[in-house]
Design a protein around this motif. Sequence first.
Motif, PDB file in Angstrom:
ATOM      1  N   ARG A 190       0.849  -1.180   0.000  1.00 27.03           N
ATOM      2  CA  ARG A 190       0.000   0.000   0.000  1.00 27.03           C
ATOM      3  C   ARG A 190       0.885   1.231   0.000  1.00 27.03           C
ATOM      4  O   ARG A 190       1.817   1.357   0.782  1.00 27.03           O
ATOM      5  N   SER A 191       0.576   2.147  -0.915  1.00 26.82           N
ATOM      6  CA  SER A 191       1.296   3.406  -1.004  1.00 26.82           C
ATOM      7  C   SER A 191       0.277   4.531  -0.948  1.00 26.82           C
ATOM      8  O   SER A 191      -0.615   4.611  -1.824  1.00 26.82           O
ATOM      9  N   THR A 192       0.408   5.385   0.066  1.00 25.08           N
ATOM     10  CA  THR A 192      -0.555   6.469   0.304  1.00 25.08           C
ATOM     11  C   THR A 192      -1.988   5.927   0.258  1.00 25.08           C
ATOM     12  O   THR A 192      -2.859   6.453  -0.434  1.00 25.08           O
ATOM     13  N   ASP A 193      -2.193   4.811   0.981  1.00 25.33           N
ATOM     14  CA  ASP A 193      -3.513   4.170   1.135  1.00 25.33           C
ATOM     15  C   ASP A 193      -4.071   3.620  -0.172  1.00 25.33           C
ATOM     16  O   ASP A 193      -5.268   3.360  -0.284  1.00 25.33           O
ATOM     17  N   THR A 194      -3.216   3.441  -1.160  1.00 27.79           N
ATOM     18  CA  THR A 194      -3.640   2.855  -2.434  1.00 27.79           C
ATOM     19  C   THR A 194      -2.871   1.566  -2.666  1.00 27.79           C
ATOM     20  O   THR A 194      -1.648   1.545  -2.542  1.00 27.79           O
ATOM     21  N   ALA A 195      -3.576   0.492  -2.997  1.00 30.79           N
ATOM     22  CA  ALA A 195      -2.918  -0.786  -3.248  1.00 30.79           C
ATOM     23  C   ALA A 195      -2.156  -0.735  -4.562  1.00 30.79           C
ATOM     24  O   ALA A 195      -2.642  -0.200  -5.564  1.00 30.79           O
ATOM     25  N   MET A 196      -0.943  -1.286  -4.554  1.00 31.33           N
ATOM     26  CA  MET A 196      -0.124  -1.324  -5.763  1.00 31.33           C
ATOM     27  C   MET A 196       0.569  -2.667  -5.846  1.00 31.33           C
ATOM     28  O   MET A 196       1.048  -3.201  -4.846  1.00 31.33           O
TER      29      MET A 196
END
Length: 421
Positions: A190-196
């Motif tokens: 998770r990067s800045t609350d976004t899954a990647m």
Amino acid sequence: MFLLMRIRYWRDTLWCTGFIFAVLVGLYMLPAQFELFNPLAEAFDDFELTDLVYSRHLGEDQNLEHIQDAVALTDTNIVLVNIGYLNRAGIAQEIFNINAHQPKLIAIDALFEVPRAPEDDSLMAQAFSETKNLILGVKLLNPNYTKGGFDSAQVTYPMFDRYALHGYVNLITDGEDKFRVSRHYSPQERSTDTAMLAFSTKIASIAYPAQTQAFLARSNEVESINFRRHEKQYRCLDVADALNPELPFSLKDKIVIMGFMGENFQSKSWEDKFFTPLNEVYIGKTAPDMFGMTVHANIVSMIAEKSFINEMPDWLALCIGVLLCMANVQVFMWIYYRLSRWYDALTKLLQLLQVLLLLYVSVLSFSFFRYKMDLAVGIAAILLAGDLLEIYMGFLKPKVLQQTAKWFRKHEPAPAAPTEE
């Protein structure tokens, strides 16, 4: 009487096992900066027993026809392309030539986060716009150990961002930058609350969607990489080959991974290179053996072939360690009472045989089933059991019994006063 003996036998077994594990914990908690252990620790820090399995399958003079496992066979679906020290115009020309052969996708293990020469950027943007499936690498920054994931990332320059999908190129490594050992990777973060998805996972999700779905369904935060191939087990294009419109082989429907593999294949380079289990030197590795883009290629191959590595959970490793310790304590106690004259010789022989057997079982388990057995706790307990049992029986047990008897005498109720009749 027999029941009392059994109770004492199990009491000693449990107390001695607890003593052994207390010593193990104490040894584990020793300060890492003890100079006495540094040379040995540094020599073995990059070694795992499973490295022997990798080396057995992937030796320098291997004969591929006689290897039952397909670990050394070339993965013809993946092509590695060297970008060397090309500027963006040179990379764009490689992409133009590759696109002419209609690959399934192009993934570039490089960061394009800032603008460069306008004419070079325009040419690269044009090459990106003509690419069917383009994946660019990003780098996750500032790990958040409280919430998990990362707080920021090096994003792609907006001029290129609209043409590409993204995957993070971060790899989990042990050791410092000059001594990076790659064994594991995180499939998604998770990067800045976004899954990647990771760079390699993103590649596999496009090329092998069903296999990737099965892989992610394992729900492991960290996966062991099943290293199967060096660069020579993939088709590779050097800088000069990729800049030539007449490529030496077709790339139609191939997975093309572009990245740094040295100035050219003839020059040696340690930049963006890692130590892996395939290194020819097992202990005290001297030179890194694999470029980062080849590590990503191994992960993609692992997902495509469903050749995942399963690892023994910590709770099971601890349970096995405790059971092995208790079994050895019981056997060694029998020898202590019945064959005391031969105690040292017999216990040392049994310890050696058990350790060799456990190491052999671990190697077989990984070799045939790709299952990593963590028997370190059990082996350590076995190696300490013989000497620590003597300490327990000769010193601790008498002290414990003495203190226990003293406590009972102290807390024994006073005898009742005689009553007159």
